[in-house]
Every structure is written in C-alpha cells, then in structure tokens.
Scaffold this motif. Structure first.
Motif, PDB file in Angstrom:
ATOM      1  N   TRP A  57      18.535   9.037 -21.854  1.00 16.36           N
ATOM      2  CA  TRP A  57      18.310   7.587 -21.775  1.00 16.36           C
ATOM      3  C   TRP A  57      17.580   7.121 -23.023  1.00 16.36           C
ATOM      4  O   TRP A  57      17.041   7.922 -23.768  1.00 16.36           O
ATOM      5  CB  TRP A  57      17.609   7.190 -20.484  1.00 16.36           C
ATOM      6  CG  TRP A  57      16.178   7.583 -20.316  1.00 16.36           C
ATOM      7  CD1 TRP A  57      15.084   6.857 -20.668  1.00 16.36           C
ATOM      8  CD2 TRP A  57      15.669   8.781 -19.718  1.00 16.36           C
ATOM      9  NE1 TRP A  57      13.934   7.523 -20.320  1.00 16.36           N
ATOM     10  CE2 TRP A  57      14.268   8.709 -19.742  1.00 16.36           C
ATOM     11  CE3 TRP A  57      16.269   9.912 -19.164  1.00 16.36           C
ATOM     12  CZ2 TRP A  57      13.450   9.716 -19.235  1.00 16.36           C
ATOM     13  CZ3 TRP A  57      15.464  10.915 -18.666  1.00 16.36           C
ATOM     14  CH2 TRP A  57      14.073  10.810 -18.699  1.00 16.36           C
TER      15      TRP A  57
ATOM     16  N   PRO B 128      15.239   3.765 -25.105  1.00 15.53           N
ATOM     17  CA  PRO B 128      14.415   2.557 -24.984  1.00 15.53           C
ATOM     18  C   PRO B 128      15.269   1.307 -25.226  1.00 15.53           C
ATOM     19  O   PRO B 128      16.311   1.371 -25.887  1.00 15.53           O
ATOM     20  CB  PRO B 128      13.374   2.699 -26.103  1.00 15.53           C
ATOM     21  CG  PRO B 128      13.414   4.120 -26.512  1.00 15.53           C
ATOM     22  CD  PRO B 128      14.795   4.599 -26.212  1.00 15.53           C
TER      23      PRO B 128
ATOM     24  N   LYS C 208      12.190   7.019 -15.317  1.00 18.12           N
ATOM     25  CA  LYS C 208      12.117   5.836 -16.178  1.00 18.12           C
ATOM     26  C   LYS C 208      11.063   4.842 -15.689  1.00 18.12           C
ATOM     27  O   LYS C 208      10.284   4.310 -16.480  1.00 18.12           O
ATOM     28  CB  LYS C 208      13.495   5.173 -16.263  1.00 18.12           C
ATOM     29  CG  LYS C 208      14.496   5.993 -17.061  1.00 18.12           C
ATOM     30  CD  LYS C 208      15.925   5.550 -16.875  1.00 18.12           C
ATOM     31  CE  LYS C 208      16.204   4.185 -17.391  1.00 18.12           C
ATOM     32  NZ  LYS C 208      17.632   3.832 -17.304  1.00 18.12           N
TER      33      LYS C 208
ATOM     34  N   SER D 265       7.660   4.158 -17.791  1.00 20.54           N
ATOM     35  CA  SER D 265       7.592   2.804 -18.333  1.00 20.54           C
ATOM     36  C   SER D 265       6.285   2.130 -17.937  1.00 20.54           C
ATOM     37  O   SER D 265       5.587   1.553 -18.773  1.00 20.54           O
ATOM     38  CB  SER D 265       8.776   1.972 -17.837  1.00 20.54           C
ATOM     39  OG  SER D 265       8.655   0.635 -18.257  1.00 20.54           O
TER      40      SER D 265
ATOM     41  N   TRP E 170      12.791   0.808 -20.839  1.00 14.06           N
ATOM     42  CA  TRP E 170      14.073   1.504 -20.969  1.00 14.06           C
ATOM     43  C   TRP E 170      15.256   0.573 -20.676  1.00 14.06           C
ATOM     44  O   TRP E 170      15.120  -0.382 -19.923  1.00 14.06           O
ATOM     45  CB  TRP E 170      14.138   2.676 -19.989  1.00 14.06           C
ATOM     46  CG  TRP E 170      12.947   3.571 -20.038  1.00 14.06           C
ATOM     47  CD1 TRP E 170      11.956   3.675 -19.103  1.00 14.06           C
ATOM     48  CD2 TRP E 170      12.597   4.477 -21.080  1.00 14.06           C
ATOM     49  NE1 TRP E 170      11.024   4.594 -19.499  1.00 14.06           N
ATOM     50  CE2 TRP E 170      11.385   5.111 -20.709  1.00 14.06           C
ATOM     51  CE3 TRP E 170      13.187   4.828 -22.299  1.00 14.06           C
ATOM     52  CZ2 TRP E 170      10.770   6.063 -21.509  1.00 14.06           C
ATOM     53  CZ3 TRP E 170      12.555   5.783 -23.085  1.00 14.06           C
ATOM     54  CH2 TRP E 170      11.364   6.379 -22.694  1.00 14.06           C
TER      55      TRP E 170
END
Length: 131
Positions: free
Chosen positions: A19, A21, A81, A85, A104
């Motif tokens: 994954w 940003p 995530k 985050s 993300w």
C-alpha cells in the motif's frame, strides 16, 4: 513454510500486502519510517499475525505476513492502515498537511504466497500513481 496451529485449525496462510501514502508522498523516511515499523509490529503482535518480511520504502510498504484463518485479508490491511495512520498523524502532525485527513490511499494490493511476482507488484504501484 511450517504449518501453524490455533485451538481449532492447522493453517499456512500467507499474504503479501502493498500500500501507498496518499498522493504517493515520500513520507516514510527517518523517524516516521522507524515509528511506522514499530507500530506495525505492535499491531501484528496484538492480532497474532507473524511478519515474515517487511520493506518500508519512502513511498510504499511491502508486508508479507502469516495470519490465522480468523483474519480476512481486507480486515488485516484496514487494521494496519487505520492503526498506523492514526498514531503517525498524532505523533507527526506535519503528515496531515501533506496527506489531508488520512495517511494512506484506500487501495491496496494483496496476494497469497506463491502468486506474487515482482512484475505484479510493479504494475500495482504504477497504477496507484494516479491517485
């Protein structure tokens, strides 16, 4: 790879996650990258997920894990995530200025062991550049 056990299941379930940003910002460097890795290791340990390999790049993350069958891949990546985050934006408020409300993108790549090639990962990362 070795088979693992829970109380009711024997399993060998491995996922490769990638994954990025938001806006493909190169924010995973220095103290942010170190803190991110610690947070990810903590959330994996809390959920009994074993990290088999982890590569934190300035603009993306590769995570290879072994997870018990009670965890769906979508639940795992959303947990990783969301948790990282929240804590990274609290500790490093400047990240919110670069990425806005969340850290993300909503997208991610997931592959099971044996199905992931470098080309597949490269294609995913290139496709996500437009977000």
């Amino acid at each position: 790879m070795e088979t693992k056990k829970t109380r009711y299941a024997h399993y060998n379930i491995n996922y490769h996650f990638v994954w990025i940003p938001k806006y493909r910002r190169r924010i995973l460097v220095g103290k942010v990258a170190e803190e991110f890795e610690q947070l990810l290791r903590k959330v994996c340990k809390d959920r009994e997920v074993e990290i088999l390999d982890l590569s934190v790049q300035p603009d993306h993350v590769h995570l290879f894990v072994s997870a018990p069958p009670r965890h769906a891949p979508s639940e795992l990546v959303n947990t990783f995530k969301g948790y990282t985050s929240r804590y990274l934006r609290q500790k490093f408020p400047e990240l919110s200025k670069q990425t806005g409300k969340g850290l993300w993108t909503r997208t991610y790549y997931v592959g099971t062991a044996g199905t992931v090639s470098a080309e597949t990962i490269k294609r995913y990362i290139e496709e996500c550049q437009d977000e």
